[in-house]
Design a protein around this motif. Structure first.
Motif: not given
Length: 73
Positions: A31-32, A35, A40
């Motif tokens: 989940c982290f 975004t 990332t």
């Protein structure tokens, strides 16, 4: 080799359906990492998929952004 990385709201809301449909080709991140941020994507490109040049990574959006919807109206 031809994996589909699924992130964002769609990964949370449609994980089960996409897993069934795409089978072993689908990859869901923790989940982290949902975004999408530049750093990332850079880390994913460096650590996870070294065989693919970062310039070849392209997002596939499920829907238009809020700004695009407003501009269309």
């Amino acid at each position: 080799k031809n994996k589909i990385l699924i992130i964002g709201d769609v990964a949370i809301n449609y994980k089960e359906k996409l897993s069934k449909s795409l089978g072993i080709n689908s990859v869901f991140l923790p989940c982290f990492m949902h975004t999408p941020k530049a750093h990332t994507l850079a880390e994913m490109a460096y650590y996870s998929i070294k065989s693919v040049h970062y310039s070849k990574i392209q997002p596939l959006y499920v829907r238009r952004s809020w700004a695009e919807e407003i501009k269309k109206k």
